[in-house]
Write an enzyme that holds these catalytic residues in place. Sequence first.
Site, PDB file in Angstrom:
ATOM      1  N   GLY A 112       8.191  -3.848   9.834  1.00 34.17           N
ATOM      2  CA  GLY A 112       8.367  -4.682   8.657  1.00 34.17           C
ATOM      3  C   GLY A 112       8.818  -6.102   8.954  1.00 34.17           C
ATOM      4  O   GLY A 112       9.234  -6.818   8.037  1.00 34.17           O
ATOM      5  N   ASP A 118      -7.423  -5.617   0.139  1.00 36.68           N
ATOM      6  CA  ASP A 118      -5.982  -5.753  -0.099  1.00 36.68           C
ATOM      7  C   ASP A 118      -5.495  -7.177   0.129  1.00 36.68           C
ATOM      8  O   ASP A 118      -4.321  -7.473  -0.136  1.00 36.68           O
ATOM      9  CB  ASP A 118      -5.190  -4.778   0.784  1.00 36.68           C
ATOM     10  CG  ASP A 118      -5.545  -4.904   2.260  1.00 36.68           C
ATOM     11  OD1 ASP A 118      -6.654  -4.494   2.616  1.00 36.68           O
ATOM     12  OD2 ASP A 118      -4.719  -5.406   3.042  1.00 36.68           O
ATOM     13  N   ASP A 121      -2.263 -14.049   1.632  1.00 37.07           N
ATOM     14  CA  ASP A 121      -2.054 -13.352   2.907  1.00 37.07           C
ATOM     15  C   ASP A 121      -2.695 -14.075   4.093  1.00 37.07           C
ATOM     16  O   ASP A 121      -3.770 -13.727   4.569  1.00 37.07           O
ATOM     17  CB  ASP A 121      -2.565 -11.911   2.836  1.00 37.07           C
ATOM     18  CG  ASP A 121      -1.650 -11.035   1.998  1.00 37.07           C
ATOM     19  OD1 ASP A 121      -0.564 -11.504   1.634  1.00 37.07           O
ATOM     20  OD2 ASP A 121      -2.018  -9.885   1.701  1.00 37.07           O
TER      21      ASP A 121
END
Length: 690
Positions: A201, A350, A360
Site C-alpha cells: 500500500g 479501473d 491514475d
Amino acid sequence: MEVVASGCKRFFQQKLCRRARVLHLSPHGVPLNRFYPLNVTGSKGNLSASSAMGTASSGRGFLQTLRFDNLALRRLPVDPSDVNVPRQVPGACFSRVRPAPVEKPRLVVLSGDALALLDLDGDELERWEEETAEYFSGNRLLPGCQPAAHCYCGHQFGNFAGQLGDGAAMYLGEVLNSKGERWEMQLKGTGPTPYSRQADGRKVLRSSTREFLCSEAIFHLGIPTTRAGTCVTSDSQVLRDIFYDGNPKHEKCTIVLRIAPTFIRFGSFEIFKPMDEFTGRQGPSVNRNDIRVEMLDYVIGTFYPEIQQSYPDNKVERNAAFFREITRRTARLVAEWQCVGFCHGVLNTDNMSIIGLTIDYGPFGFLDRYDADHICNASDSAGHYAYRKQPEICKWNLKKLAEALVPELPLEVSQPVLDEEYDAEFEKHYLMKMRNKLGLVQEQEEDSKLVSELLETMQSTGMDFTNCFRLLSSFPIPGVSSSFKMEDYIEKIIEQCGSLEELKVLCKPQMDPRQLSMILMLAQSNPQLFDLIGSKAAVTKELDRIERYSKLQQLTDADLLSRNKKQWTEWLQKYSSRLEEEKEGTTDIDELNVQRVKLMNSNNPKFVLRNYIAQNAIEAAENGDFSEVRRVLKLLENPYSEEALSNLDVNEEPVAEAAVAACAASCLQTTPQMPYNSKPPFWASELRVT
C-alpha cells in the site's frame, strides 16, 4: 511438525492482529491512539463524521475551516467489517481503513492552485510545513475526514482481473468549498487496505513525484484531470524491484494528496460482473443489482444533475443519456491526449474515470521523437496501450462499462450509442484541435490528409513532437514576410529531427531473429494455433521495424540529411498552399498571421513533462533537494508561455544537443541548467518506466 508450526504461527499472527486493532497499531507497531478515533462506526455501517471530528487531531485554524460532507459514504454501502487484511469485499463500495504513519514526513512540493479548490492557502501551508506534512502524510487526520478505500474491479490488458480496489489510496472525504463545489480528497501511498493483495500500500518518491507533476501538468495543458495538492516524503522505506530484474532497492515512502470531484471509475461498476468465461473470475458483488442501482443514482444525480433532471421518470433513458455523455467525454479526452503526445500507459477499465478525467498516473510518458507505436510502459511488451491504440482501447473500455450497466441499461440501447457517438466525437474533436495547432481557422476537407501527412513526415524523420508544432507557428502565411527564406526555416526543422544513430535505436528490431522465424513458420503451418498464442499486429510491426532498420543501415548522415530536407520541403509546400487559402476574404494579412500565431501558441505547448525532466527532478529529490521539483512545477504551470523560464533560475538560451549530452554525461547528474524545451538528449530514449 511443519503443519503444527504453521498452525501455531497463524494463531499468534491472529492474536497479534486482534491486539493491533485494539491498540491501534500500524503495521510497524507504531501507536496510533493520538491520531485516530477508537469508535468510527455510525448507523447503517457508515463512518460517523461527528465521532471522527470529536477525537481526531484538531489542526490549525486554516485546516479546521474545511467543511467535510462525505456524501459517497452516506449514499453507497460501506463494508461492515473493519478487518484490514487482503480479502474479498462483497456487497460494499467502500471499506473503513486508517493510514499507516510514516517516520519524519517532509513536504516535497505543493500546488497552491490545486489546494485553492479546498479553500486552502498554499503559502500558509508552506509556513506551517511540518504540520502540513503530518496531515497530508496521513500521520494525522483532518477534522471531519473519514478514511475509506474504494472497491472496484477491472479489465487489465484486455483480461478481467477480478477485485482490485484502492490498494494504495484512501478516500479522506469530500470538502464543500466557498463556491459550493464538492471535492473529494484522497491520499495515495498511505499503507495497506483490504484491496492491497500482496502489496504494502505504499508509493515511493520516484512514482509520487511523477504523479504529482503530471497531474498538474495535464491540468495546465487544459486537459480534464484529477489534481495533486501535496507530495510528502518520509524516512520510512520500502523495498522495490523497479524493473523486476532481481535488483531491488530501498526507497522512501511518499504520499500524494489527490483531488477530484470523484475517483469512481468504469471498474467501480464491474464489481457486479458474473463469472468471466476466459479468466473464471467474477466481481465480489455479483447478483447485487440493488447496489448497481444505488451507484447509478448516486453518480448521475451527483455528477450529471442536468441528466437526472431531464429524465426524472424514465431510468433507461436517463442511463442512456448518461452513457452517451461519458462516451463523448472519453472520446474528447483521448483526442486531447493524442494532440499533446500524452501516453497514459495503463488504460485498464479501473483507470478510466466515470466523469471523463485523466486518472491514475503510472508509467505515463510524453512523446519525444514522434512514433505512433510508442510504448511508454516498459511492462507493456505487447504494446497493448501504445500511443496509436489509445483511442481504440478507450472505446473498448466503454464497451466493458456498457456491459457492466446491464440490466439497468440494456446492450441493445448502449451499443448503438457507442457506435454512433464515440468515433464521430473523437474525429471531430481531434481534427478541431489539430486545426488549431496548425493555425487553420477555416475548415477544409483536405485538412485531415494534411495532418496525416505531417505525422508521417514526423515519423520518418524522427521529429520532436512538441517542438515541431511550436516551431510551425514561425512559418508565415505566404506574403506576410519578405525576409522569410524556406531554406533557413528547413534548417531549423532539421535541428529537431533525429540523428541517424537515434533513428537506428528507435527502429532496432526487438525480437530475436530465430524467435521471429519460428513465429512466421507457425503462422504458415498452423494459423489456428498462431491466432491463439501469437499476435499478427506484433509480427507485422516487427517486420516493419526490420525493413526500416535495414534501410537505415544503408544510409549515411549526408543521405539522411538530404532525405529529411526533401520530405519536409514537400510537406511545407502543401502547408503553405493551405495557408494561402486562409487569406480568402481577409484584407489585413499581417493581422491574420498575428491571430494565427496566437492561436497556435495557445494550443502548442512549449513545455511538457518529458521523462528526462521528471528524472532530473526525481534524482535531485532523492538526494534531499526538492528545489528542482518545485522549479519544474512552476514551469509546467505555464506550458504555453514564452516567458515561463524568465522567473526561474535557469538558462533561457537555446542549448546545443552536444551541450545537453555533456550535461547528462555522468549518468543523469542533476543540474539546474538542464534545458526544458530543447531536443531531448540521446539518453532520454533509454529511460524505462514500469
